[in-house]
Design a protein around this motif. Structure first.
Motif, short mmCIF file in Angstrom:
data_model
loop_
_atom_site.label_atom_id
_atom_site.label_comp_id
_atom_site.label_asym_id
_atom_site.label_seq_id
_atom_site.Cartn_x
_atom_site.Cartn_y
_atom_site.Cartn_z
N THR A 91 126.95 -39.68 63.83
CA THR A 91 126.63 -40.92 64.53
C THR A 91 125.93 -40.62 65.84
O THR A 91 126.43 -39.86 66.67
N ALA A 92 124.75 -41.19 66.01
CA ALA A 92 123.94 -40.91 67.19
C ALA A 92 122.68 -41.77 67.15
O ALA A 92 122.37 -42.38 66.12
N VAL A 93 121.98 -41.78 68.27
CA VAL A 93 120.62 -42.30 68.26
C VAL A 93 119.70 -41.13 67.95
O VAL A 93 119.77 -40.09 68.61
N TYR A 94 118.88 -41.30 66.94
CA TYR A 94 117.97 -40.24 66.51
C TYR A 94 116.58 -40.51 67.07
O TYR A 94 116.02 -41.60 66.86
N TYR A 95 116.06 -39.51 67.76
CA TYR A 95 114.77 -39.64 68.42
C TYR A 95 113.75 -38.72 67.74
O TYR A 95 113.99 -37.53 67.56
N CYS A 96 112.63 -39.30 67.41
CA CYS A 96 111.51 -38.54 66.89
C CYS A 96 110.68 -38.02 68.07
O CYS A 96 110.60 -38.68 69.12
#
Length: 122
Positions: A91-96
């Motif tokens: 669980t996390a915010v995924y950044y490209c």
């Protein structure tokens, strides 16, 4: 200037899968690599995966090896992250991100997307 747009995050049960994508757009540019980081609540940003845009060589964080797969559509300037066998700790915010520059090979810089939330419940 390169712009990135992510999609594909969501809510998924542990053991499930999601497909994240990130498209790069802008005036003529050359991409060197694209990849993903993530930031879990209360934690530092963590490297997840990267792909070399020319060679296709990939690298992964140990915590995701064997579960996550990064791939690219070079013609469309899209990077994908297939995330399988998810666990609550994913669980996390995924950044490209993209490392890109001019087609002449100058002004190489890193650009970040806005992030997409992945939430895994048990």
């Amino acid at each position: 200037q390169v712009q990135l747009r992510e999609s594909g995050g969501g809510l998924v049960q542990a053991g499930g899968s999601l497909g994240l994508s990130c498209s790069a757009s802008g005036r003529a540019f050359r991409t060197y690599m694209m990849g993903w980081f993530r930031r879990a609540p209360g934690k530092d940003r963590e490297f997840v995966a990267v792909i070399n845009w020319s060679t296709g060589t990939t690298d992964y964080a140990d915590s995701v090896k064997g579960r996550f797969t990064i791939s690219k559509d070079k013609a469309e300037n899209i990077v994908y992250l297939q995330v399988d066998n998810l666990a609550p700790e994913d669980t996390a915010v995924y950044y490209c991100y993209a490392e890109a520059g001019t087609v002449q090979g100058t002004n190489r810089a890193t650009t970040w997307g806005q992030g997409t939330q992945v939430t895994v419940f048990s």
